[in-house]
Design an enzyme around this catalytic site. Structure first.
Site: not given
Length: 156
Positions: A116, A93, A153, A124-125
């Site tokens: 979001n 962040y 991912e 945002c993940h």
């Protein structure tokens, strides 16, 4: 505003768009209700989202136009910086606040991410706490879904 829905590995995904671009992307339980006739770019986005969530073809979605009419200038900076964080990458962040031109605004970044409207497109993940733990996730499924998206991912 127009909308469509389709089934993915995360459940039903609902897209809404305007002539300016994608307005929202949501997922969760439910059925696939009838939607509006979608332009080609929305059909292509649906195909890409399905593939991404199945781990078949990870996508940064940088070419997707987003209708940011309701975003504040700060939101635009934060979401713009976050869109540059690619699949498999993570950012804190605090680092995202710095990249958005507001060092020290980590809490404000967290508030922006909580609103979001287009997760995956604005990923945002990929934002984690300074100690490396996941932190919150306001999209359907909460932190377990955030972990699942990150695992997808890393595995690909």
């Amino acid at each position: 505003m127009s909308h469509t829905s389709f089934l993915t590995a995360l459940g039903v995904v609902k897209l809404a768009w305007t002539p300016k671009g994608l307005l929202s992307l949501r997922w969760g339980e439910g059925h696939v209700p009838p939607g509006d006739e979608a332009p080609a770019w929305v059909g292509d986005l649906a195909r890409r989202v399905r593939a991404h969530l199945a781990g078949e073809a990870l996508d940064a979605f940088l070419d997707v136009a987003v209708d940011d009419s309701d975003w504040t200038p700060f939101d635009r900076k934060v979401f713009g910086a976050l869109r540059q964080v690619g699949p498999g990458q993570r950012v804190t962040y605090g680092e995202l606040a710095r990249r958005a031109g507001s060092p020290g605004a980590a809490r404000a970044v967290g508030g922006t991410l909580g609103r979001n409207p287009v997760p995956l497109i604005v990923p945002c993940h990929r934002v984690v706490r300074s100690d490396g733990t996941l932190g919150g996730f306001s999209a359907a499924g909460g932190p377990p879904t955030k972990a699942r998206l990150l695992e997808l991912e890393v595995a690909s």
